[in-house]
Design a protein around this motif. Structure first.
Motif, PDB file in Angstrom:
ATOM      1  N   UNK A 135      -6.895  -9.734   4.242  1.00 35.59           N
ATOM      2  CA  UNK A 135      -7.528  -8.733   3.370  1.00 35.59           C
ATOM      3  C   UNK A 135      -8.496  -7.828   4.125  1.00 35.59           C
ATOM      4  N   UNK A 136      -9.031  -8.306   5.240  1.00 39.22           N
ATOM      5  CA  UNK A 136      -9.948  -7.494   6.042  1.00 39.22           C
ATOM      6  C   UNK A 136      -9.327  -7.082   7.375  1.00 39.22           C
ATOM      7  N   UNK A 137      -8.004  -7.041   7.414  1.00 36.28           N
ATOM      8  CA  UNK A 137      -7.307  -6.723   8.663  1.00 36.28           C
ATOM      9  C   UNK A 137      -7.584  -5.290   9.103  1.00 36.28           C
ATOM     10  N   UNK A 138      -7.386  -5.051  10.392  1.00 31.79           N
ATOM     11  CA  UNK A 138      -7.528  -3.697  10.926  1.00 31.79           C
ATOM     12  C   UNK A 138      -6.435  -2.783  10.371  1.00 31.79           C
ATOM     13  N   UNK A 139      -6.707  -1.520  10.389  1.00 35.42           N
ATOM     14  CA  UNK A 139      -5.813  -0.419   9.993  1.00 35.42           C
ATOM     15  C   UNK A 139      -5.516  -0.436   8.499  1.00 35.42           C
ATOM     16  N   UNK A 140      -4.838  -1.483   8.006  1.00 37.94           N
ATOM     17  CA  UNK A 140      -4.537  -1.560   6.572  1.00 37.94           C
ATOM     18  C   UNK A 140      -5.178  -2.805   5.980  1.00 37.94           C
ATOM     19  N   UNK A 141      -6.340  -2.625   5.388  1.00 36.76           N
ATOM     20  CA  UNK A 141      -7.009  -3.722   4.687  1.00 36.76           C
ATOM     21  C   UNK A 141      -6.578  -3.709   3.222  1.00 36.76           C
ATOM     22  N   UNK A 142      -7.031  -4.699   2.477  1.00 33.34           N
ATOM     23  CA  UNK A 142      -6.767  -4.688   1.035  1.00 33.34           C
ATOM     24  C   UNK A 142      -7.397  -3.465   0.386  1.00 33.34           C
ATOM     25  N   UNK A 143      -8.563  -3.055   0.858  1.00 33.01           N
ATOM     26  CA  UNK A 143      -9.219  -1.869   0.313  1.00 33.01           C
ATOM     27  C   UNK A 143      -8.335  -0.640   0.489  1.00 33.01           C
ATOM     28  N   UNK A 144      -7.688  -0.537   1.659  1.00 32.34           N
ATOM     29  CA  UNK A 144      -6.787   0.582   1.908  1.00 32.34           C
ATOM     30  C   UNK A 144      -5.562   0.508   0.997  1.00 32.34           C
ATOM     31  N   UNK A 145      -5.006  -0.695   0.831  1.00 33.45           N
ATOM     32  CA  UNK A 145      -3.862  -0.863  -0.074  1.00 33.45           C
ATOM     33  C   UNK A 145      -4.213  -0.400  -1.482  1.00 33.45           C
ATOM     34  N   UNK A 146      -5.394  -0.821  -1.953  1.00 36.11           N
ATOM     35  CA  UNK A 146      -5.820  -0.440  -3.302  1.00 36.11           C
ATOM     36  C   UNK A 146      -5.984   1.067  -3.422  1.00 36.11           C
ATOM     37  N   UNK A 147      -6.505   1.698  -2.373  1.00 37.99           N
ATOM     38  CA  UNK A 147      -6.675   3.152  -2.380  1.00 37.99           C
ATOM     39  C   UNK A 147      -5.322   3.840  -2.568  1.00 37.99           C
ATOM     40  N   UNK A 148      -4.334   3.401  -1.804  1.00 39.63           N
ATOM     41  CA  UNK A 148      -3.011   4.019  -1.886  1.00 39.63           C
ATOM     42  C   UNK A 148      -2.339   3.746  -3.229  1.00 39.63           C
ATOM     43  N   UNK A 149      -2.341   2.488  -3.643  1.00 38.98           N
ATOM     44  CA  UNK A 149      -1.669   2.144  -4.888  1.00 38.98           C
ATOM     45  C   UNK A 149      -2.296   2.874  -6.073  1.00 38.98           C
ATOM     46  N   UNK A 150      -3.620   2.955  -6.093  1.00 37.50           N
ATOM     47  CA  UNK A 150      -4.302   3.639  -7.194  1.00 37.50           C
ATOM     48  C   UNK A 150      -3.955   5.123  -7.232  1.00 37.50           C
ATOM     49  N   UNK A 151      -3.697   5.712  -6.057  1.00 40.31           N
ATOM     50  CA  UNK A 151      -3.294   7.121  -6.007  1.00 40.31           C
ATOM     51  C   UNK A 151      -1.904   7.330  -6.590  1.00 40.31           C
ATOM     52  N   UNK A 152      -1.009   6.368  -6.350  1.00 41.21           N
ATOM     53  CA  UNK A 152       0.398   6.584  -6.673  1.00 41.21           C
ATOM     54  C   UNK A 152       0.796   6.148  -8.078  1.00 41.21           C
ATOM     55  N   UNK A 153       0.294   5.023  -8.529  1.00 39.69           N
ATOM     56  CA  UNK A 153       0.770   4.525  -9.819  1.00 39.69           C
ATOM     57  C   UNK A 153      -0.227   3.570 -10.454  1.00 39.69           C
ATOM     58  N   UNK A 154      -0.231   3.485 -11.790  1.00 42.70           N
ATOM     59  CA  UNK A 154      -1.105   2.542 -12.474  1.00 42.70           C
ATOM     60  C   UNK A 154      -0.625   1.108 -12.300  1.00 42.70           C
ATOM     61  N   UNK A 155      -1.517   0.162 -12.540  1.00 47.25           N
ATOM     62  CA  UNK A 155      -1.195  -1.254 -12.387  1.00 47.25           C
ATOM     63  C   UNK A 155       0.023  -1.633 -13.231  1.00 47.25           C
ATOM     64  N   UNK A 156       0.133  -1.048 -14.416  1.00 47.79           N
ATOM     65  CA  UNK A 156       1.219  -1.407 -15.338  1.00 47.79           C
ATOM     66  C   UNK A 156       2.594  -1.100 -14.773  1.00 47.79           C
ATOM     67  N   UNK A 157       2.679  -0.141 -13.831  1.00 43.81           N
ATOM     68  CA  UNK A 157       3.977   0.233 -13.278  1.00 43.81           C
ATOM     69  C   UNK A 157       4.333  -0.531 -12.006  1.00 43.81           C
ATOM     70  N   UNK A 158       3.428  -1.362 -11.515  1.00 42.75           N
ATOM     71  CA  UNK A 158       3.663  -1.990 -10.219  1.00 42.75           C
ATOM     72  C   UNK A 158       4.692  -3.118 -10.277  1.00 42.75           C
ATOM     73  N   UNK A 159       5.032  -3.537 -11.466  1.00 40.39           N
ATOM     74  CA  UNK A 159       6.097  -4.514 -11.629  1.00 40.39           C
ATOM     75  C   UNK A 159       7.460  -3.879 -11.847  1.00 40.39           C
ATOM     76  N   UNK A 160       7.525  -2.541 -11.800  1.00 39.13           N
ATOM     77  CA  UNK A 160       8.808  -1.847 -11.918  1.00 39.13           C
ATOM     78  C   UNK A 160       9.682  -2.192 -10.719  1.00 39.13           C
ATOM     79  N   UNK A 161      10.976  -2.366 -10.946  1.00 39.10           N
ATOM     80  CA  UNK A 161      11.869  -2.692  -9.838  1.00 39.10           C
ATOM     81  C   UNK A 161      11.955  -1.544  -8.835  1.00 39.10           C
ATOM     82  N   UNK A 162      11.668  -0.318  -9.261  1.00 44.23           N
ATOM     83  CA  UNK A 162      11.667   0.806  -8.330  1.00 44.23           C
ATOM     84  C   UNK A 162      10.534   0.692  -7.328  1.00 44.23           C
TER      85      UNK A 162
END
Length: 336
Positions: A224-251
């Motif tokens: 979660x605290x790894x270099x380059x892509x941390x969990x914080x970075x993942x959350x930043x990207x995911x929040x930009x692209x789609x809401x939590x409700x859509x993250x279980x979509x097969x797409x």
């Protein structure tokens, strides 16, 4: 992957990575330190151009050309093609990484040139539209539409998909490649795909991961605290692209495709040990290989973080990653 009994050991650091950290004063670089997407876009663009410039010019590439391609909603994107000196080569369609929010044609410029010059591919580099301006599933739809365009125009591009038709991508692009491999199978896409190349892919949102796989998912917490892509970075990207409700979509989480994973093309994975996304990729590879009996090839980079070869292109592991990218695609081509 059967020889690695505990995936958690892949996070163990290496002398090479320790030296990188020491050169940075012990402070690991993390995309999550950028709060502004626009600033991050500029940084990543400069980093990718530097990575490409760090390599020698690639011989064997006859032409690079930009095309404006219309998407299903009427929007247009740029698709850059790389044509080898020898015409009628196999076809490779590339989807860049960047958390669906950053990146562009420069991300995979080097690999497209290498695949074209060294293996004779006609490479198609897709500049799909980015979040937050364009939300889910725009990136996925753009890449699927661009793949169809490449297939429909293969002869005009001097490509022959019967010699090989491979799709691939990095990180978010690896996610898109995994999704499109299922869509192509389900739609009986012609010409059929012959390979899927997934570099450090996002495969399934952790909150949507089926219960039977949770015992094997340690990297999301471990790194979660790894270099380059941390969990914080993942959350930043995911929040930009789609809401939590859509993250279980097969797409978005292709591990969850309701039509299953049988009859997918051979798959080549490149996976980093200090990556929050590590275990979802390893789970998916195992599922394809053991449950479905599909052909897979895996290269793992223990102790190294997500996207290390782009940020630190001069270390030996980065050179090896790029070399193995080409070798792995060659392996996919040989499965055709």
């Amino acid at each position: 992957m059967a020889d690695i009994k505990d995936w958690r050991s892949l996070s163990d650091t290496t002398p090479e990575w320790d030296a990188v950290l020491e050169s940075m004063g012990g402070q690991a670089f993390d995309i999550g330190m950028f709060e502004d997407i626009q600033t991050l876009r500029g940084f990543i663009s400069a980093t990718k151009k530097n990575m490409t410039a760090s390599h020698s010019p690639v011989p064997g590439v006859k032409e690079e050309k930009d095309h404006q391609v219309t998407m299903r909603d009427g929007g247009k994107i740029t698709v850059r093609t790389y044509t080898p000196e020898k015409a009628a080569g196999p076809l490779y369609v590339m989807y860049h990484g960047g958390g669906f929010s950053i990146g562009g044609l420069e991300n995979e410029e080097l690999l497209c040139r290498l695949l074209c010059g060294q293996l004779g591919f006609v490479a198609v580099n897709v500049d799909y539209r980015l979040a937050p301006e364009h939300k889910f599933p725009t990136a996925h739809n753009d890449c699927w539409d661009a793949t169809k365009w490449a297939a429909e125009n293969a002869s005009q591009l001097s490509a022959d998909p019967s010699k090989g038709f491979i799709i691939g991508g990095t990180s978010a692009g690896g996610n898109i490649a995994a999704t499109i491999s299922h869509l192509a199978r389900d739609e009986k896409f012609s010409p059929p795909l012959t390979g899927c190349h997934m570099m450090i892919p996002a495969i399934c949102a952790v909150d949507a991961l089926p219960e039977k796989y949770k015992k094997d998912q340690h990297s999301w917490e471990q790194n979660k605290n790894a270099a380059i892509l941390s969990r914080k970075a993942c959350d930043l990207f995911y929040d930009c692209y789609l809401p939590v409700a859509d993250r279980g979509s097969e797409l978005f989480s292709p591990l969850l495709f309701k039509t299953g994973h049988a009859c997918l093309p051979p798959s080549y994975f490149q996976i980093c040990g200090q990556d929050p996304l590590r275990d979802e990729a390893l789970i998916y590879e195992r599922l394809l290989r053991e449950d479905e009996g599909l052909k897979t090839k895996v290269d793992v980079y223990p102790g190294l973080p997500h996207g290390f070869w782009s940020v630190f292109p001069k270390i030996e592991s980065s050179k090896r990653f790029v070399e193995e990218s080409v070798k792995g695609v060659k392996w996919l081509l040989e499965q055709n």
